[in-house]
Motif scaffolding. Structure first.
Motif, PDB file in Angstrom:
ATOM      1  N   ASN A 126       0.836  -1.199   0.000  1.00 36.40           N
ATOM      2  CA  ASN A 126       0.000   0.000   0.000  1.00 36.40           C
ATOM      3  C   ASN A 126       0.876   1.256   0.000  1.00 36.40           C
ATOM      4  O   ASN A 126       0.923   2.018   0.950  1.00 36.40           O
ATOM      5  CB  ASN A 126      -0.913  -0.021   1.238  1.00 36.40           C
ATOM      6  CG  ASN A 126      -1.956   1.064   1.179  1.00 36.40           C
ATOM      7  OD1 ASN A 126      -2.385   1.460   0.114  1.00 36.40           O
ATOM      8  ND2 ASN A 126      -2.338   1.552   2.350  1.00 36.40           N
ATOM      9  N   GLN A 127       1.603   1.446  -1.097  1.00 36.45           N
ATOM     10  CA  GLN A 127       2.450   2.625  -1.205  1.00 36.45           C
ATOM     11  C   GLN A 127       2.506   3.088  -2.643  1.00 36.45           C
ATOM     12  O   GLN A 127       2.279   2.327  -3.569  1.00 36.45           O
ATOM     13  CB  GLN A 127       3.860   2.327  -0.700  1.00 36.45           C
ATOM     14  CG  GLN A 127       4.591   1.245  -1.486  1.00 36.45           C
ATOM     15  CD  GLN A 127       5.939   0.940  -0.900  1.00 36.45           C
ATOM     16  OE1 GLN A 127       6.188   1.189   0.275  1.00 36.45           O
ATOM     17  NE2 GLN A 127       6.833   0.407  -1.714  1.00 36.45           N
ATOM     18  N   PHE A 128       2.802   4.352  -2.823  1.00 40.78           N
ATOM     19  CA  PHE A 128       2.804   4.935  -4.154  1.00 40.78           C
ATOM     20  C   PHE A 128       4.034   4.477  -4.916  1.00 40.78           C
ATOM     21  O   PHE A 128       5.141   4.489  -4.411  1.00 40.78           O
ATOM     22  CB  PHE A 128       2.804   6.468  -4.048  1.00 40.78           C
ATOM     23  CG  PHE A 128       2.559   7.148  -5.362  1.00 40.78           C
ATOM     24  CD1 PHE A 128       1.269   7.374  -5.791  1.00 40.78           C
ATOM     25  CD2 PHE A 128       3.612   7.565  -6.155  1.00 40.78           C
ATOM     26  CE1 PHE A 128       1.025   8.009  -6.998  1.00 40.78           C
ATOM     27  CE2 PHE A 128       3.375   8.206  -7.363  1.00 40.78           C
ATOM     28  CZ  PHE A 128       2.085   8.427  -7.779  1.00 40.78           C
ATOM     29  N   ASP A 129       3.801   4.040  -6.153  1.00 41.76           N
ATOM     30  CA  ASP A 129       4.888   3.526  -6.982  1.00 41.76           C
ATOM     31  C   ASP A 129       4.998   4.362  -8.252  1.00 41.76           C
ATOM     32  O   ASP A 129       4.208   4.213  -9.159  1.00 41.76           O
ATOM     33  CB  ASP A 129       4.624   2.059  -7.341  1.00 41.76           C
ATOM     34  CG  ASP A 129       5.655   1.497  -8.315  1.00 41.76           C
ATOM     35  OD1 ASP A 129       6.789   2.003  -8.302  1.00 41.76           O
ATOM     36  OD2 ASP A 129       5.315   0.586  -9.070  1.00 41.76           O
ATOM     37  N   GLY A 130       5.951   5.262  -8.320  1.00 42.62           N
ATOM     38  CA  GLY A 130       6.198   6.042  -9.521  1.00 42.62           C
ATOM     39  C   GLY A 130       7.446   5.546 -10.198  1.00 42.62           C
ATOM     40  O   GLY A 130       8.522   5.568  -9.620  1.00 42.62           O
ATOM     41  N   SER A 131       7.313   5.027 -11.417  1.00 39.85           N
ATOM     42  CA  SER A 131       8.478   4.505 -12.126  1.00 39.85           C
ATOM     43  C   SER A 131       9.362   5.648 -12.584  1.00 39.85           C
ATOM     44  O   SER A 131       8.970   6.806 -12.578  1.00 39.85           O
ATOM     45  CB  SER A 131       8.022   3.689 -13.330  1.00 39.85           C
ATOM     46  OG  SER A 131       7.512   4.551 -14.328  1.00 39.85           O
ATOM     47  N   SER A 132      10.579   5.329 -13.036  1.00 40.65           N
ATOM     48  CA  SER A 132      11.516   6.355 -13.468  1.00 40.65           C
ATOM     49  C   SER A 132      11.009   7.073 -14.703  1.00 40.65           C
ATOM     50  O   SER A 132      11.383   8.206 -14.961  1.00 40.65           O
ATOM     51  CB  SER A 132      12.883   5.722 -13.754  1.00 40.65           C
ATOM     52  OG  SER A 132      12.765   4.715 -14.740  1.00 40.65           O
ATOM     53  N   VAL A 144       0.431  16.467  -3.439  1.00 37.00           N
ATOM     54  CA  VAL A 144       0.418  15.440  -2.385  1.00 37.00           C
ATOM     55  C   VAL A 144      -0.965  14.776  -2.332  1.00 37.00           C
ATOM     56  O   VAL A 144      -1.081  13.545  -2.272  1.00 37.00           O
ATOM     57  CB  VAL A 144       0.773  16.062  -1.021  1.00 37.00           C
ATOM     58  CG1 VAL A 144       0.566  15.048   0.098  1.00 37.00           C
ATOM     59  CG2 VAL A 144       2.221  16.548  -1.022  1.00 37.00           C
ATOM     60  N   ASN A 145      -2.023  15.599  -2.384  1.00 40.15           N
ATOM     61  CA  ASN A 145      -3.386  15.060  -2.364  1.00 40.15           C
ATOM     62  C   ASN A 145      -3.668  14.219  -3.605  1.00 40.15           C
ATOM     63  O   ASN A 145      -4.338  13.188  -3.525  1.00 40.15           O
ATOM     64  CB  ASN A 145      -4.404  16.204  -2.285  1.00 40.15           C
ATOM     65  CG  ASN A 145      -4.342  16.949  -0.966  1.00 40.15           C
ATOM     66  OD1 ASN A 145      -3.789  16.442   0.013  1.00 40.15           O
ATOM     67  ND2 ASN A 145      -4.895  18.140  -0.921  1.00 40.15           N
ATOM     68  N   LEU A 146      -3.142  14.671  -4.749  1.00 38.89           N
ATOM     69  CA  LEU A 146      -3.357  13.942  -5.996  1.00 38.89           C
ATOM     70  C   LEU A 146      -2.692  12.570  -5.950  1.00 38.89           C
ATOM     71  O   LEU A 146      -3.262  11.575  -6.401  1.00 38.89           O
ATOM     72  CB  LEU A 146      -2.835  14.762  -7.176  1.00 38.89           C
ATOM     73  CG  LEU A 146      -3.029  14.164  -8.578  1.00 38.89           C
ATOM     74  CD1 LEU A 146      -4.492  13.831  -8.842  1.00 38.89           C
ATOM     75  CD2 LEU A 146      -2.499  15.127  -9.637  1.00 38.89           C
ATOM     76  N   ARG A 147      -1.478  12.510  -5.389  1.00 40.67           N
ATOM     77  CA  ARG A 147      -0.802  11.210  -5.268  1.00 40.67           C
ATOM     78  C   ARG A 147      -1.599  10.265  -4.367  1.00 40.67           C
ATOM     79  O   ARG A 147      -1.706   9.070  -4.642  1.00 40.67           O
ATOM     80  CB  ARG A 147       0.621  11.396  -4.737  1.00 40.67           C
ATOM     81  CG  ARG A 147       1.617  11.832  -5.806  1.00 40.67           C
ATOM     82  CD  ARG A 147       3.039  11.610  -5.337  1.00 40.67           C
ATOM     83  NE  ARG A 147       3.437  12.562  -4.328  1.00 40.67           N
ATOM     84  CZ  ARG A 147       4.099  13.685  -4.568  1.00 40.67           C
ATOM     85  NH1 ARG A 147       4.453  14.001  -5.800  1.00 40.67           N
ATOM     86  NH2 ARG A 147       4.430  14.501  -3.587  1.00 40.67           N
ATOM     87  N   GLU A 148      -2.157  10.781  -3.275  1.00 43.48           N
ATOM     88  CA  GLU A 148      -2.981   9.959  -2.389  1.00 43.48           C
ATOM     89  C   GLU A 148      -4.237   9.468  -3.118  1.00 43.48           C
ATOM     90  O   GLU A 148      -4.656   8.317  -2.957  1.00 43.48           O
ATOM     91  CB  GLU A 148      -3.364  10.756  -1.147  1.00 43.48           C
ATOM     92  CG  GLU A 148      -2.183  11.065  -0.223  1.00 43.48           C
ATOM     93  CD  GLU A 148      -2.579  11.958   0.942  1.00 43.48           C
ATOM     94  OE1 GLU A 148      -3.754  12.402   0.980  1.00 43.48           O
ATOM     95  OE2 GLU A 148      -1.726  12.218   1.817  1.00 43.48           O
ATOM     96  N   GLN A 149      -4.812  10.345  -3.918  1.00 42.47           N
ATOM     97  CA  GLN A 149      -6.017   9.981  -4.668  1.00 42.47           C
ATOM     98  C   GLN A 149      -5.707   8.898  -5.708  1.00 42.47           C
ATOM     99  O   GLN A 149      -6.479   7.958  -5.892  1.00 42.47           O
ATOM    100  CB  GLN A 149      -6.595  11.221  -5.359  1.00 42.47           C
ATOM    101  CG  GLN A 149      -8.006  11.026  -5.894  1.00 42.47           C
ATOM    102  CD  GLN A 149      -8.596  12.321  -6.425  1.00 42.47           C
ATOM    103  OE1 GLN A 149      -7.893  13.318  -6.605  1.00 42.47           O
ATOM    104  NE2 GLN A 149      -9.880  12.323  -6.695  1.00 42.47           N
ATOM    105  N   ILE A 150      -4.559   9.024  -6.359  1.00 44.82           N
ATOM    106  CA  ILE A 150      -4.137   8.017  -7.344  1.00 44.82           C
ATOM    107  C   ILE A 150      -4.000   6.651  -6.679  1.00 44.82           C
ATOM    108  O   ILE A 150      -4.450   5.637  -7.219  1.00 44.82           O
ATOM    109  CB  ILE A 150      -2.810   8.438  -8.004  1.00 44.82           C
ATOM    110  CG1 ILE A 150      -3.045   9.607  -8.966  1.00 44.82           C
ATOM    111  CG2 ILE A 150      -2.161   7.267  -8.744  1.00 44.82           C
ATOM    112  CD1 ILE A 150      -1.772  10.244  -9.483  1.00 44.82           C
ATOM    113  N   LEU A 151      -3.381   6.616  -5.502  1.00 40.95           N
ATOM    114  CA  LEU A 151      -3.189   5.355  -4.781  1.00 40.95           C
ATOM    115  C   LEU A 151      -4.529   4.719  -4.438  1.00 40.95           C
ATOM    116  O   LEU A 151      -4.719   3.502  -4.594  1.00 40.95           O
ATOM    117  CB  LEU A 151      -2.377   5.600  -3.507  1.00 40.95           C
ATOM    118  CG  LEU A 151      -2.026   4.362  -2.676  1.00 40.95           C
ATOM    119  CD1 LEU A 151      -1.226   3.366  -3.498  1.00 40.95           C
ATOM    120  CD2 LEU A 151      -1.267   4.763  -1.424  1.00 40.95           C
TER     121      LEU A 151
END
Length: 453
Positions: A126-132, A144-151
């Motif tokens: 349960n963590q955000f995974d952004g590839s290179s 920050v909110n958008l990354r949480e929403q994506i997850l």
């Protein structure tokens, strides 16, 4: 450890079918027939990986189960069973937090596919995974909110509508929703709906059989088949012709497509993500976009902020872009001096992150001694910026929006004007042509060109 699936349905035959099918997949099952027994099973049984519930139950609704799991057992994926024609209830369940839905009568193949996809969630961290290659950089609260929403959205199969200005990063958001979800190992297929000629749209989406039309020399799979098991990203979905919107809606609801020239339906398991820089609700109001399709793809909306709304992220973004240029060119990355950084932070960026990338790459090419100055950026003067701002529409300045695609951009404007003229004249073609100073023959040609007949 054997994973457990909770089955909730008041019809014994369906409950037994689900139980047998899922048990044969090597899973432990618990089957109950009402809300009360379901809530009791959820409270007494640990580590239920998936809950499969009917919407209509004798003592309540499957929506109660969905909401209970969202509040008390977030690690449990929940999918709903819906009767044919109950799409509205399915959409309501998705909005409440359901992972996915499946229509009755239940297709065993679709059921197995849903279960396999849902159980992959149980194995993901349960963590955000952004590839290179795909990153959502930024430290402002909106990002920050958008990354949480994506997850959160990555754990669902609900259709997501991504809105935002041109160049703001809508495709990046779509790719990250895919990359962080259970379909990450399957294809991500992006398609620019406005770039496909209207006469080829159906063939591109659904494929065709050999000999189905002139030029169909072989069988061809469409975009839905290419994305099977993965994600189909419909960029600039507002540009789809109206007749194609009907067929797209059916494919999404039935989870099946039919190639041109074929009578056989092909089941497809595809998650739909869509985006446009236009105001889709206005397009619906103007009857340029079907309301039923709008509500089907807009189960959950994600708003991507413009770059000017997160200007404090500009230094971070610029540094990352310069480092990438250094790697790609095999040189030490250029640096921004104070004047250049101040100029960037004070610029409005109507073209958003895409415009910043272009400016940085151009400046890196023009700069001397590895240092980028304000003059290397070639930004518009304050007066020019003011003029651009005065000419700016909702989609950004004409100059920046048309960059690299002048003909397509002008065609889009012309299409909107003609559609507005038809709307104003209640689709009286003669009056519309007269209002626009066109002959009727010219007007008919443009109607055909833009598929507005």
């Amino acid at each position: 450890m054997q994973q457990t699936v909770l089955i909730i349905d008041d019809e014994p035959d369906i409950r037994e079918l689900l139980d047998i099918t899922i048990s044969r997949m090597g899973l432990h099952t618990i089957a109950v027939g009402n809300v009360r027994d379901a809530l009791q099973a959820l409270s007494k049984t640990e580590n239920i990986s998936l809950c499969l519930t009917d919407i209509k139950l004798p003592d309540g609704s499957g929506l109660e189960i969905v909401r209970h799991i969202q509040q008390n057992a977030m690690c449990t994926a929940v999918a709903v069973l819906t009767a044919y024609g109950s799409t509205e209830l399915a959409v309501e369940a998705l909005k409440a937090g359901a992972f996915d839905f499946i229509n009755k009568p239940v297709s065993v193949e679709q059921l197995r596919s849903l279960v396999k996809t849902a159980l992959k969630l149980d194995r993901r961290e349960n963590q955000f995974d952004g590839s290179s290659n795909t990153r959502l950089l930024g430290e402002t609260q909106s990002i920050v909110n958008l990354r949480e929403q994506i997850l959160k959205l990555s754990r669902s199969q609900a259709p997501v509508y991504i809105s935002g200005e041109s160049g703001s990063g809508k495709e990046v958001v779509a790719r990250l929703i895919h990359a962080n979800g259970p379909r990450s190992d399957a294809p991500f297929v992006p398609v620019n709906c406005g770039a496909i000629p209207s006469e080829l749209v159906e063939s591109e989406f659904f494929g065709h059989s050999k000999g189905s039309f002139t030029g169909a020399y072989d069988h061809k799979e469409g975009l839905f088949e290419a994305a099977n098991g993965g994600t189909l990203f419909l960029d600039e979905v507002a540009d789809l012709p109206l007749n194609m919107q009907v067929k797209l809606l059916r494919a999404i609801q039935e989870k099946a497509v039919r190639r041109i020239g074929s009578n056989q339906e092909i089941p497809v398991d595809v998650r739909i993500l869509s985006a446009t820089h236009r105001d889709l609700s206005k397009a619906v109001a103007a009857e340029h976009f079907r309301s039923d399709l709008f509500y089907r793809i807009n189960v959950i909306e994600v708003q991507v902020p413009s770059l000017r709304d997160r200007a404090s992220d500009i230094p971070l973004l610029a540094k990352f872009m310069l480092e990438r240029i250094g790697r790609d060119w095999g040189v030490n990355p250029p640096t921004l001096d104070k004047s250049a950084l101040n100029s960037l932070c004070n610029y409005g960026f109507p073209g958003n992150v895409r415009e910043l990338e272009n400016i940085i790459e151009r400046a890196a090419t023009l700069c001397e001694k590895g240092t980028i100055t304000a003059s290397d950026l070639s930004l518009p003067s304050p007066i020019q910026q003011a003029n651009i701002q005065n000419k700016t529409s909702d989609s950004g300045s004409h100059f920046l929006a048309a960059s690299g695609q002048l003909e397509e951009y002008i065609a889009g404007i012309e299409k909107e004007i003609i559609a507005d003229a038809l709307e104003a004249n209640r689709w009286n073609k003669t009056e519309s042509a007269k209002n626009l100073g066109l002959t009727f023959r010219q007007f008919r040609y443009k109607l055909k060109k833009y598929n507005l007949e």
